[in-house]
Design an enzyme around this catalytic site. Structure first.
Site, PDB file in Angstrom:
ATOM      1  N   THR A  68       0.836  -1.194   0.000  1.00 27.48           N
ATOM      2  CA  THR A  68       0.000   0.000   0.000  1.00 27.48           C
ATOM      3  C   THR A  68       0.872   1.246   0.000  1.00 27.48           C
ATOM      4  O   THR A  68       1.722   1.417   0.871  1.00 27.48           O
ATOM      5  CB  THR A  68      -0.931   0.005   1.226  1.00 27.48           C
ATOM      6  OG1 THR A  68      -1.813  -1.114   1.123  1.00 27.48           O
ATOM      7  CG2 THR A  68      -1.754   1.276   1.299  1.00 27.48           C
ATOM      8  N   HIS A  70      -8.160 -10.165  -1.456  1.00 28.82           N
ATOM      9  CA  HIS A  70      -7.517  -9.885  -0.170  1.00 28.82           C
ATOM     10  C   HIS A  70      -8.414 -10.419   0.940  1.00 28.82           C
ATOM     11  O   HIS A  70      -9.362  -9.764   1.371  1.00 28.82           O
ATOM     12  CB  HIS A  70      -7.300  -8.386  -0.008  1.00 28.82           C
ATOM     13  CG  HIS A  70      -6.288  -8.030   1.045  1.00 28.82           C
ATOM     14  ND1 HIS A  70      -5.857  -8.913   2.018  1.00 28.82           N
ATOM     15  CD2 HIS A  70      -5.607  -6.870   1.287  1.00 28.82           C
ATOM     16  CE1 HIS A  70      -4.971  -8.314   2.797  1.00 28.82           C
ATOM     17  NE2 HIS A  70      -4.807  -7.074   2.374  1.00 28.82           N
ATOM     18  N   ASN A  91      -5.102 -10.247   6.802  1.00 29.50           N
ATOM     19  CA  ASN A  91      -4.614  -9.051   7.508  1.00 29.50           C
ATOM     20  C   ASN A  91      -5.696  -8.216   8.188  1.00 29.50           C
ATOM     21  O   ASN A  91      -5.582  -7.004   8.299  1.00 29.50           O
ATOM     22  CB  ASN A  91      -3.816  -8.162   6.541  1.00 29.50           C
ATOM     23  CG  ASN A  91      -2.578  -8.846   6.015  1.00 29.50           C
ATOM     24  OD1 ASN A  91      -2.248  -9.952   6.434  1.00 29.50           O
ATOM     25  ND2 ASN A  91      -1.890  -8.220   5.078  1.00 29.50           N
ATOM     26  N   TYR A 150      -8.829  -7.527   7.365  1.00 30.29           N
ATOM     27  CA  TYR A 150      -9.801  -6.797   6.567  1.00 30.29           C
ATOM     28  C   TYR A 150     -11.079  -7.618   6.400  1.00 30.29           C
ATOM     29  O   TYR A 150     -11.245  -8.660   7.037  1.00 30.29           O
ATOM     30  CB  TYR A 150      -9.161  -6.359   5.244  1.00 30.29           C
ATOM     31  CG  TYR A 150      -7.991  -5.430   5.478  1.00 30.29           C
ATOM     32  CD1 TYR A 150      -8.175  -4.220   6.153  1.00 30.29           C
ATOM     33  CD2 TYR A 150      -6.706  -5.776   5.079  1.00 30.29           C
ATOM     34  CE1 TYR A 150      -7.102  -3.379   6.413  1.00 30.29           C
ATOM     35  CE2 TYR A 150      -5.627  -4.931   5.330  1.00 30.29           C
ATOM     36  CZ  TYR A 150      -5.835  -3.733   5.997  1.00 30.29           C
ATOM     37  OH  TYR A 150      -4.773  -2.900   6.257  1.00 30.29           O
ATOM     38  N   ASN A 193      -4.866  -6.057  13.694  1.00 29.13           N
ATOM     39  CA  ASN A 193      -6.236  -5.617  13.949  1.00 29.13           C
ATOM     40  C   ASN A 193      -7.159  -6.781  14.310  1.00 29.13           C
ATOM     41  O   ASN A 193      -8.350  -6.760  14.005  1.00 29.13           O
ATOM     42  CB  ASN A 193      -6.812  -4.864  12.736  1.00 29.13           C
ATOM     43  CG  ASN A 193      -6.242  -3.470  12.597  1.00 29.13           C
ATOM     44  OD1 ASN A 193      -5.892  -2.830  13.581  1.00 29.13           O
ATOM     45  ND2 ASN A 193      -6.138  -2.996  11.370  1.00 29.13           N
TER      46      ASN A 193
END
Length: 347
Positions: free
Chosen positions: A27, A174, A177, A179, A234
């Site tokens: 990113t 994706h 991670n 998300y 997260n």
């Protein structure tokens, strides 16, 4: 010592890679204010085309998927045309590139899409503030309704079709991670009691619906998936997550994807409920093409591939510091060290 990294590798009958070195998704937050890729981005990716495959930075599938500033999208005609410049640059230099499709789920922020609700599996938020915009505090999300979920599945499939229209060779979903898709796969973030939560069969349902919708639209040969069986970003770990991923991997193995990609920042991390490293766990439960990642050097990646720990290696930060990473490794040249000040521009 790294000769095996430079052997061609056939993902399937459609796509053959020139070598086993992938450029990992990174990113960069460098799209314009309409989330359109710029000429600087086209030049940046074009310079790295010697990778066997480039996986693009994460690309949001629709406006409410955005959780970071200036992350590119793949839902408007202008964004598709912007990506065409990127894919043309890569292909002109003999490379291949997949788009990584992204919805950030509970770490999205309404600031980026003009207000409204943040969607997630459950109304369970994360603490903290948005990176690069510390004044933005994370919101408590809305638990996605069945209608929301059906719309999300359609939007993932449309983004995949848009990626092919934009000249990408395929897509990586994706699912890692912390998300959106990953949030459905972990007990910490999925507290549902309907057909999308509570049991492994239910918790993998959304991920498989997205995979199946995309493969139905563009083909399994052009579809890959990234997963994080070890919760670390997260997300809090839960020993029950192991059963979820055991079942998910068995289902994915039947779907003949282009590859499966581990989502981990450092593959030396170990997870008690996985019995060690995430990559070792996945390799033990999934026999098809696997991409390793997470602080590997060319030497350590070559050794791991030689020991059949995975088939391909994704390299991240060294590609930021070294556009000619592949050429340098092949020639045995010293690499330029990565530093965070390199994130200020696209070189």
């Amino acid at each position: 010592m790294t000769d095996n990294l430079f052997h061609p590798y056939a993902l399937n009958n459609t796509i053959e890679l020139n070598n086993r070195i992938l450029m990992a998704p990174l990113t960069r937050c460098m799209a314009d204010d309409d989330l359109v890729p710029t000429q600087a981005m086209a030049d940046y990716y074009g310079r790295r085309s010697e990778a066997g495959l480039i996986i693009s930075e994460a690309v949001i599938i629709r406006p409410d998927g955005q959780g970071y500033p200036n992350t590119p999208g793949l839902f408007s005609p202008e964004q598709i045309n912007g990506w065409l410049k990127v894919t043309d640059a890569v292909h002109e230099n003999g490379g291949k590139i997949f788009a990584q499709l992204w919805h950030t789920g509970r770490v999205a922020h309404p600031h980026f899409f003009g207000g409204g609700e943040v969607l997630a599996p459950s109304a369970v938020g994360v603490e903290g503030t948005v990176p690069r915009m510390r004044e933005l505090v994370y919101q408590t999300p809305k638990a996605a309704s069945h209608q929301d979920i059906a719309r999300l599945v359609k939007d993932y499939a449309q983004a995949a079709a848009n990626a092919i229209d934009a000249g990408f060779d395929g897509v990586e979903i994706h699912g890692a991670n912390g998300y959106l898709i990953d949030q459905f796969l972990h007990h910490d973030s999925n507290r549902r009691s309907d057909e999308y939560g509570g049991t492994p069969e239910n918790m993998i349902r959304f991920a498989l619906e997205v995979v199946d919708a995309i493969t139905g639209r563009i083909g399994s040969d052009r579809t890959a998936l990234r997963i994080s069986p070890g919760a670390y970003f997260n997300m809090a770990g839960d020993s029950r997550d192991r059963n979820v991923f055991d079942l998910l991997l068995a289902e994915l193995e039947q779907r003949d994807l282009a590859f499966l990609h581990i989502g981990i920042f450092d593959d030396s991390m170990e997870f008690d409920y996985l019995g060690g490293r995430a990559s070792s766990y996945v390799r033990g439960n999934y026999r098809n093409t696997l991409v390793g990642v997470g602080s590997y050097s060319a030497d350590s990646a070559s050794a791991a591939i030689g020991e059949d720990k995975f088939d391909l290696i994704a390299i991240g930060r060294p590609f930021i510091a070294n556009p000619d990473y592949v050429a340098k490794v092949r020639a045995g040249e010293e690499l330029t060290p990565y530093s965070e000040d390199m994130l200020a521009s696209l070189v």
